[in-house]
Design a protein around this motif. Structure first.
Motif, PDB file in Angstrom:
ATOM      1  N   LEU A  40      -4.934  -4.338 -11.308  1.00  0.00           N
ATOM      2  CA  LEU A  40      -3.818  -4.362 -10.368  1.00  0.00           C
ATOM      3  C   LEU A  40      -3.704  -3.029  -9.636  1.00  0.00           C
ATOM      4  O   LEU A  40      -3.497  -3.001  -8.410  1.00  0.00           O
ATOM      5  N   LEU A  41      -3.843  -1.927 -10.355  1.00  0.00           N
ATOM      6  CA  LEU A  41      -3.728  -0.613  -9.731  1.00  0.00           C
ATOM      7  C   LEU A  41      -4.867  -0.379  -8.731  1.00  0.00           C
ATOM      8  O   LEU A  41      -4.655   0.186  -7.653  1.00  0.00           O
ATOM      9  N   VAL A  42      -6.081  -0.824  -9.082  1.00  0.00           N
ATOM     10  CA  VAL A  42      -7.210  -0.692  -8.148  1.00  0.00           C
ATOM     11  C   VAL A  42      -6.944  -1.520  -6.895  1.00  0.00           C
ATOM     12  O   VAL A  42      -7.145  -1.051  -5.752  1.00  0.00           O
ATOM     13  N   LEU A  97      -4.037  -2.530  -5.636  1.00  0.00           N
ATOM     14  CA  LEU A  97      -2.966  -1.931  -4.842  1.00  0.00           C
ATOM     15  C   LEU A  97      -3.461  -0.681  -4.116  1.00  0.00           C
ATOM     16  O   LEU A  97      -3.059  -0.414  -2.972  1.00  0.00           O
ATOM     17  N   GLY A  98      -4.352   0.085  -4.766  1.00  0.00           N
ATOM     18  CA  GLY A  98      -4.916   1.256  -4.110  1.00  0.00           C
ATOM     19  C   GLY A  98      -5.735   0.883  -2.885  1.00  0.00           C
ATOM     20  O   GLY A  98      -5.629   1.511  -1.828  1.00  0.00           O
ATOM     21  N   VAL A  99      -6.552  -0.167  -3.008  1.00  0.00           N
ATOM     22  CA  VAL A  99      -7.371  -0.634  -1.881  1.00  0.00           C
ATOM     23  C   VAL A  99      -6.480  -1.157  -0.751  1.00  0.00           C
ATOM     24  O   VAL A  99      -6.685  -0.830   0.428  1.00  0.00           O
ATOM     25  N   LEU A 100      -5.489  -1.978  -1.111  1.00  0.00           N
ATOM     26  CA  LEU A 100      -4.584  -2.534  -0.097  1.00  0.00           C
ATOM     27  C   LEU A 100      -3.799  -1.435   0.613  1.00  0.00           C
ATOM     28  O   LEU A 100      -3.613  -1.476   1.835  1.00  0.00           O
ATOM     29  N   ALA A 101      -3.351  -0.435  -0.152  1.00  0.00           N
ATOM     30  CA  ALA A 101      -2.597   0.668   0.449  1.00  0.00           C
ATOM     31  C   ALA A 101      -3.488   1.479   1.394  1.00  0.00           C
ATOM     32  O   ALA A 101      -3.056   1.862   2.494  1.00  0.00           O
ATOM     33  N   ALA A 102      -4.729   1.730   0.980  1.00  0.00           N
ATOM     34  CA  ALA A 102      -5.651   2.494   1.828  1.00  0.00           C
ATOM     35  C   ALA A 102      -5.927   1.768   3.142  1.00  0.00           C
ATOM     36  O   ALA A 102      -5.899   2.377   4.227  1.00  0.00           O
ATOM     37  N   LEU A 103      -6.167   0.461   3.062  1.00  0.00           N
ATOM     38  CA  LEU A 103      -6.432  -0.312   4.275  1.00  0.00           C
ATOM     39  C   LEU A 103      -5.197  -0.381   5.168  1.00  0.00           C
ATOM     40  O   LEU A 103      -5.313  -0.373   6.405  1.00  0.00           O
ATOM     41  N   ASN A 104      -4.032  -0.430   4.551  1.00  0.00           N
ATOM     42  CA  ASN A 104      -2.791  -0.411   5.328  1.00  0.00           C
ATOM     43  C   ASN A 104      -2.634   0.914   6.066  1.00  0.00           C
ATOM     44  O   ASN A 104      -2.305   0.948   7.261  1.00  0.00           O
ATOM     45  N   GLU A 131      10.475  -6.968   9.609  1.00  0.00           N
ATOM     46  CA  GLU A 131      11.486  -5.935   9.407  1.00  0.00           C
ATOM     47  C   GLU A 131      11.816  -5.796   7.917  1.00  0.00           C
ATOM     48  O   GLU A 131      11.964  -6.778   7.194  1.00  0.00           O
ATOM     49  N   GLY A 132      11.914  -4.569   7.485  1.00  0.00           N
ATOM     50  CA  GLY A 132      12.265  -4.298   6.092  1.00  0.00           C
ATOM     51  C   GLY A 132      11.076  -4.161   5.166  1.00  0.00           C
ATOM     52  O   GLY A 132      11.234  -3.797   3.997  1.00  0.00           O
ATOM     53  N   GLN A 133       9.863  -4.456   5.658  1.00  0.00           N
ATOM     54  CA  GLN A 133       8.675  -4.342   4.813  1.00  0.00           C
ATOM     55  C   GLN A 133       8.063  -2.951   4.961  1.00  0.00           C
ATOM     56  O   GLN A 133       7.798  -2.498   6.076  1.00  0.00           O
ATOM     57  N   THR A 134       7.856  -2.285   3.835  1.00  0.00           N
ATOM     58  CA  THR A 134       7.244  -0.965   3.822  1.00  0.00           C
ATOM     59  C   THR A 134       6.175  -0.932   2.738  1.00  0.00           C
ATOM     60  O   THR A 134       6.202  -1.741   1.796  1.00  0.00           O
ATOM     61  N   LEU A 135       5.252  -0.012   2.847  1.00  0.00           N
ATOM     62  CA  LEU A 135       4.200   0.105   1.837  1.00  0.00           C
ATOM     63  C   LEU A 135       4.767   0.489   0.471  1.00  0.00           C
ATOM     64  O   LEU A 135       4.434  -0.161  -0.528  1.00  0.00           O
ATOM     65  N   PRO A 136       5.645   1.503   0.367  1.00  0.00           N
ATOM     66  CA  PRO A 136       6.222   1.807  -0.949  1.00  0.00           C
ATOM     67  C   PRO A 136       7.007   0.637  -1.531  1.00  0.00           C
ATOM     68  O   PRO A 136       6.945   0.374  -2.740  1.00  0.00           O
ATOM     69  N   GLY A 137       7.729  -0.085  -0.660  1.00  0.00           N
ATOM     70  CA  GLY A 137       8.507  -1.230  -1.140  1.00  0.00           C
ATOM     71  C   GLY A 137       7.629  -2.334  -1.699  1.00  0.00           C
ATOM     72  O   GLY A 137       7.931  -2.923  -2.744  1.00  0.00           O
ATOM     73  N   ALA A 138       6.507  -2.608  -1.022  1.00  0.00           N
ATOM     74  CA  ALA A 138       5.594  -3.658  -1.489  1.00  0.00           C
ATOM     75  C   ALA A 138       4.925  -3.260  -2.805  1.00  0.00           C
ATOM     76  O   ALA A 138       4.778  -4.079  -3.712  1.00  0.00           O
ATOM     77  N   ILE A 139       4.510  -1.989  -2.906  1.00  0.00           N
ATOM     78  CA  ILE A 139       3.880  -1.521  -4.146  1.00  0.00           C
ATOM     79  C   ILE A 139       4.862  -1.599  -5.304  1.00  0.00           C
ATOM     80  O   ILE A 139       4.524  -2.069  -6.409  1.00  0.00           O
ATOM     81  N   PHE A 140       6.083  -1.148  -5.079  1.00  0.00           N
ATOM     82  CA  PHE A 140       7.105  -1.172  -6.133  1.00  0.00           C
ATOM     83  C   PHE A 140       7.382  -2.608  -6.574  1.00  0.00           C
ATOM     84  O   PHE A 140       7.495  -2.894  -7.771  1.00  0.00           O
ATOM     85  N   ALA A 141       7.479  -3.528  -5.609  1.00  0.00           N
ATOM     86  CA  ALA A 141       7.750  -4.937  -5.937  1.00  0.00           C
ATOM     87  C   ALA A 141       6.602  -5.547  -6.733  1.00  0.00           C
ATOM     88  O   ALA A 141       6.835  -6.330  -7.664  1.00  0.00           O
ATOM     89  N   ALA A 142       5.356  -5.191  -6.382  1.00  0.00           N
ATOM     90  CA  ALA A 142       4.205  -5.737  -7.096  1.00  0.00           C
ATOM     91  C   ALA A 142       4.137  -5.212  -8.527  1.00  0.00           C
ATOM     92  O   ALA A 142       3.773  -5.939  -9.452  1.00  0.00           O
ATOM     93  N   LEU A 143       4.489  -3.958  -8.730  1.00  0.00           N
ATOM     94  CA  LEU A 143       4.408  -3.356 -10.061  1.00  0.00           C
ATOM     95  C   LEU A 143       5.563  -3.760 -10.967  1.00  0.00           C
ATOM     96  O   LEU A 143       5.408  -3.795 -12.191  1.00  0.00           O
TER      97      LEU A 143
END
Length: 254
Positions: free
Chosen positions: A103-105, A107-114, A126-138
Motif C-alpha cells: 500500500l505504501l509503495v 501510494l508513493g507511486v500515485l503521489a509521484a505521478l500526481n 473541489e475538496g480533493q487534495t493529495l494529502p487528503g487522499a493519502i490520509f483517507a487511504a491509510l
C-alpha cells in the motif's frame, strides 16, 4: 492457548471464486471505458448478458469480501485453535505486514505521478487534495472521502474496498478476544450470533442505501461488512461440520 501448526493448503474452490470475481471486476472497469454494447461483442452475445457483465463488478467485489472473511477466520482458527484464543497483537501485526508495504509503495507511486502532473493521476473535484487522499487511504475512510468530494481517479478509487475490509478487521480481533474472556459456551455462541446477524443484514443494508448517492451505494461499509461476515460464518460452519457432510450441504445452502 492451542496453536495449530499444520500449513493450510490452497483451496481450488476458492481459487475458482477468486478467478470469477477478478473477471467480473476487470470486465466492469473495461466496460465503463469501452461500452461492450458498442463493440463487436454485441453481434455475438445478447444485450442482457453484456449489460449484466458491465454492471456486475460490485458483485465481484462482494465475492472478494466473502472469500476474505472465510480465509481470515479459517487461518485464525488453525493458528490459535479458536477465535477466542486469538493473539490480537500478532493478528494485527500480520495484517499490517501483509498490506502496508504494498500500500505504501502504491501510494508513493500515485503521489509521484500526481506531483509530476500526469493527466490520469490528477484530482479534478473541489475538496480533493493529495494529502487528503493519502490520509483517507491509510486510515480506512477513502470511501467516505469519495462520497464527500466525488470520485477520485480510478487508480485511487480502487482503494475504497480496502477501507471497508480493514475496518472490519480492526473490530474482528477485539470481538474474538472479548468472546474468549467470557465463559466458553456463552462467548462462542455470542460471537456466532454477532457474525450471523451481520451476514443476514445484507438485504437491509442495501435497502437502506436506496436513496443514498451513487458512490455511497457502491462503497458503503454496511454491505461490504455483511459480505465479510458471510465468509466468517461459512468458515465457522466448516469447522463444526465433518468435511464430507459440509461438501454435501453447501450446494443446497448455495
Amino acid at each position: 492457548m492451542q496453536t495449530v501448526t499444520t500449513g493450510a493448503q490452497r483451496n481450488p474452490g476458492i481459487d475458482l471464486l477468486r478467478g470469477l470475481s477478478i473477471i467480473l471486476v476487470v470486465i466492469h472497469h473495461l466496460a465503463l471505458r469501452i461500452p461492450l454494447m458498442h463493440t463487436g461483442l454485441a453481434v455475438v452475445f445478447p444485450a442482457l448478458l453484456l449489460k449484466a457483465l458491465t454492471w456486475d463488478g460490485a458483485k465481484g467485489v462482494k465475492i472478494f469480501f466473502v472469500i476474505s472473511g472465510f480465509l481470515i477466520t479459517d487461518h485464525t482458527m488453525r493458528r490459535w485453535g479458536s477465535l477466542g484464543g486469538i493473539n490480537i497483537f500478532a493478528f494485527s501485526g500480520r495484517r499490517a505486514c501483509r498490506i502496508l508495504p504494498c500500500l505504501l509503495v502504491l501510494l508513493g507511486v500515485l503521489a509521484a505521478l500526481n506531483l509530476l502532473g500526469a493527466p490520469d493521476f490528477l484530482f479534478h473535484h473541489e475538496g480533493q487534495t493529495l494529502p487528503g487522499a493519502i490520509f483517507a487511504a491509510l486510515f480506512m475512510h477513502l470511501n467516505l472521502y469519495e462520497t464527500r468530494t466525488n470520485y477520485l481517479p480510478p487508480n485511487w478509487d480502487v482503494l475504497w474496498s480496502l477501507s471497508v475490509e480493514e475496518l472490519f478487521y480492526l473490530a474482528f480481533p477485539i470481538l474474538c478476544l472479548l468472546s474468549g474472556r467470557a465463559p466458553k459456551l456463552i462467548g462462542s455462541r455470542l460471537l456466532v450470533c454477532i457474525f450471523a446477524l451481520l451476514a443476514l443484514s445484507l438485504p437491509f443494508a442495501e435497502w437502506q442505501l436506496r436513496d443514498a448517492s451513487e458512490i455511497w451505494q457502491d462503497e458503503a461499509y454496511g454491505p461490504g461488512i455483511s459480505a465479510i461476515a458471510m465468509g466468517v460464518c461459512t468458515a465457522l460452519l466448516a469447522h463444526q461440520i465433518p468435511p464430507a457432510m459440509f461438501a454435501r450441504l453447501t450446494p443446497w445452502l448455495g
